[in-house]
Each structure stands twice: as C-alpha cells, then as structure tokens.
Scaffold this active site. Structure first.
Site, PDB file in Angstrom:
ATOM      1  CG  HIS A 251      -2.062  -0.881   1.221  1.00 37.43           C
ATOM      2  ND1 HIS A 251      -1.968  -2.219   1.511  1.00 37.43           N
ATOM      3  CD2 HIS A 251      -3.378  -0.657   0.940  1.00 37.43           C
ATOM      4  CE1 HIS A 251      -3.162  -2.779   1.415  1.00 37.43           C
ATOM      5  NE2 HIS A 251      -4.046  -1.860   1.060  1.00 37.43           N
TER       6      HIS A 251
ATOM      7  CE  LYS B 150      -3.960  -0.712   4.815  1.00 37.77           C
ATOM      8  NZ  LYS B 150      -5.161  -0.181   5.493  1.00 37.77           N
TER       9      LYS B 150
END
Ligand SMILES: NC(=O)C1=CN([C@@H]2O[C@H](COP(=O)(O)OP(=O)(O)OC[C@H]3O[C@@H](n4cnc5c(N)ncnc54)[C@H](O)[C@@H]3O)[C@@H](O)[C@H]2O)C=CC1
Ligand SMILES: O=C(O)C1=N[C@H](C(=O)O)C[C@H](O)C1
Length: 320
Positions: free
Chosen positions: A199, A203
């Site tokens: 990600h 994140k």
C-alpha cells in the site's frame, strides 16, 4: 335489476375487486417507497480531509445524493475547509462531533454517516454513532473488529455496514473464498500460506482485506497463520520493483498476493487482487449508503439486521 343479480355481491365487495384493490394499494405503497428511496440521501463523510473520505465525498456528489457541507477531521489537518468536487466542506474538530451529528440528524432524519478515519479511533467512532442512533457505513480498518461488530449488534438505535473492503470485485473474491471454505473445509489441509500486501507508505495498519481473506484460508486448513505473518510493503521502491505498482499510483494502491503451497511443494496456488487508485472503494461506499438507506426506509418494518457487511450489499444485487 333481476332477482338473481340482486343476490350477487356488489362489485366493490367482490373477492376479485378486493384483490385488485389490495394490488393497487401495494403498487401505490411501492411507488411511495420508491419515491422516498430515489430522493437524495443526506450523507456526512468523516473525514473529507483524508484520501478516502475525499474520494467518497466526490462519489456521493457524482451519484446525485447530498453531501452535507461538514466533516469531522483529525487534529493533523491544518485547514478549516476542504473542497470536494467544487463543494466547500467545513471541517469540525472531533470534540464537536457529537453536537454536529445531533444537529444534522435533527435537520436530516434520514442521515447516513460514512467513516473513513484512522484505525486508532474506529471503535470510539462506532460507539459514538451507536449512542447517537445514527446509521453508518464504516470503511475504516483496524481496531478491535469483534468489539466493533458487537457494539453495532447490541445497539438499540442504529444499523451499520461494516467492511474493510468496499470494492465490488474484491468483495466478490472475498465472498468466493468464504463460500469455498464453507463448502470444502480442509481442502487445503497443511498447505503453507504466504501473504504479501503493498500500500501507499502512509497506510498505518495491515490490510483489513487481507486479514478477512486469511480467515477463509484458515478454515480451508492451511498451517497456522497469524495476521502478523502478513508481509507489509510500504517502501515505494519495493512497491514498484517487487510488486509492480505503477509509479503514478504509489500514493494510492492496494496490491495483495496470497500463495498456497502443498506440503511436498509440488502444488501451488496464487491469488492476487491489485487495485490502483480509490475509485472502486468510493463507488462501493455509495452503494453501501444506498443499501443501508433502502434497508431502513425502503421496506415495510425497516431493516431486519443491525449489522451488514459488503457481502450482504453484493448479494442484494445493488452494487454498480
Ligand atoms: N473499506 C475500504 O474499502 C477501504 C478502507 N480504507 C481505510 O480507510 C481508512 C482511511 O484511509 P485513508 O483515507 O487512506 O487515510 P488518511 O490518513 O488519508 O485519512 C484519515 C483521516 O482521518 C482523520 N482523522 C484522524 N483522527 C480523527 C478523528 N479523531 N476524528 C475524525 N477524523 C480523524 C484525519 O484527519 C485524516 O483526514 C483506513 O483505515 C484505510 O485502511 C481505505 C481504502 C478502502
Ligand atoms: O488503506 C488503504 O488504502 C486500503 N485499505 C483497505 C484495507 O486495509 O483492506 C482496503 C484496501 O486495501 C485499501
């Protein structure tokens, strides 16, 4: 009138007429319900200052529903107003959330709240929505998921869709793995599972989607696998070189690979879902909002469940 005709029931009282009358009343009620659920749904998105909240705000507007011009935002945000597809959204600090939502619920009785905030406050926010009796769609991941679901189920006054994944196709994959584990428990007995997810570097938590899907692999019998065994890629160079993420999507991507290997190494399965951008989550969130609104206000007697997930929304056939 003949004597025989005099004994016939008046047309207005005949069984056929009564059935027609009931049909007509049902049709009118259904038209009234349809009118109610096709009118714009009022939506408060917390937090429009964040990446997902902003994308959802735009999707709410694009869908023709009503994005309320307020949003609860965290202390990290340095501005008072953000712009969502041309609509200014006034940011409100968390300590004013209760009074804001109370007021908005009075002004918009069919209000639905969407939450895309941070894992650290997901339980506190869910508890707040439950205590205020406001229905909500919880897209935020992390926190204590069992406590979150228990809070909604126990709530006297509210209903919610809670899911770590709103993208239709990924939800379909998640549902398929869940079904497979129910139909063929132990089909992957003693297989070794490895999971890697990449990600954007901002994140903070492990993919909630990966955690949900790993539950199905456990039921399929793989060797012990903890959520902590999921490998996280957050370094942009690794995201590009190892996972194949296009550079343009380094700030918004979700790449997942699940690999299952047989005990003797002769058989391997690999599943991937690689998403660039946030469009499918934003669109799915609007589907969840409309689903929840329809459950609450579009059916006689209202919603039958307190807690829904995105597989419920997908099964209802309402995801675009
Ligand atoms: N269910 C799904 O399909 C998806 C879920 N997510 C989840 O959504 C969450 C948000 O992700 P992003 O938007 O990328 O994060 P982000 O960091 O861009 O946004 C988080 C926002 O939360 C706000 N915030 C912090 N404390 C707050 C508080 N006390 N009250 C209200 N707002 C507060 C911050 O100001 C920030 O604007 C994460 O948990 C992520 O995993 C993300 C994508 C899809
Ligand atoms: O934070 C994200 O970006 C995402 N979060 C969700 C998750 O944790 O599963 C969904 C998707 O992976 C994007």
């Amino acid at each position: 009138m003949s004597a025989a005709a005099a004994h016939l029931p008046h047309p207005l009282q005949s069984p056929r007429h009564n059935a027609a009358l009931r049909r007509s009343m049902r049709k009118k009620a259904s038209i009234r319900r349809a009118a109610m659920i096709t009118s714009a749904v009022p939506v408060l998105v917390n937090s429009c200052a964040g990446k997902m909240g902003h994308a959802v705000g735009e999707a709410v507007l694009e869908s023709g529903n009503t994005l309320l011009p307020y949003s609860v935002a965290g202390p990290d945000v340095g501005v008072d107003v953000v712009n969502c597809a041309g609509q200014p959204i006034q940011l409100v600090p968390p300590e004013e959330a209760v009074s804001l939502i109370t007021r908005l619920k009075e002004e918009h009785p069919e209000l639905i709240v969407v939450d895309y905030t941070v894992p650290a406050i997901v339980n506190a926010n869910a508890d707040m929505y439950c205590s205020l009796g406001v229905p909500f769609v919880m897209g935020t991941t992390g926190g204590d998921r069992d406590a979150l679901k228990a809070a909604v189920t126990a709530s006297e006054a509210t209903h919610a869709v809670v899911a770590p994944q709103m993208g239709k196709q990924v939800v379909a994959f998640q549902a398929m793995m869940q079904r497979m584990s129910e139909m063929f428990p132990g089909a992957f007995n003693d297989y070794t599972l490895s999971v890697v997810e990449s990600h954007q570097k901002t994140k903070v938590d492990t993919s909630g989607t990966a955690k949900a899907i790993v539950e199905s692999f456990r039921a399929l019998g793989v060797q012990p696998f903890d959520d902590d065994d999921i490998e996280l890629v957050r370094n942009p160079n690794d995201s590009v070189d190892r996972m194949g993420v296009p550079e343009t999507y380094l700030d918004g991507h979700a790449y997942h690979t699940y690999r299952l290997t047989s005990p003797d190494g002769t058989v391997a399965f690999e599943f991937q879902h690689n998403v660039n951008g946030r469009a499918i989550y934003a669109q799915g969130t609007v589907d969840a909002v409309l689903f929840l609104h329809r459950q609450l206000y579009g059916k006689p007697g209202g919603a039958t469940q307190k807690l829904y997930d995105m597989i419920d929304v997908l099964e209802a056939g309402v995801m675009r």
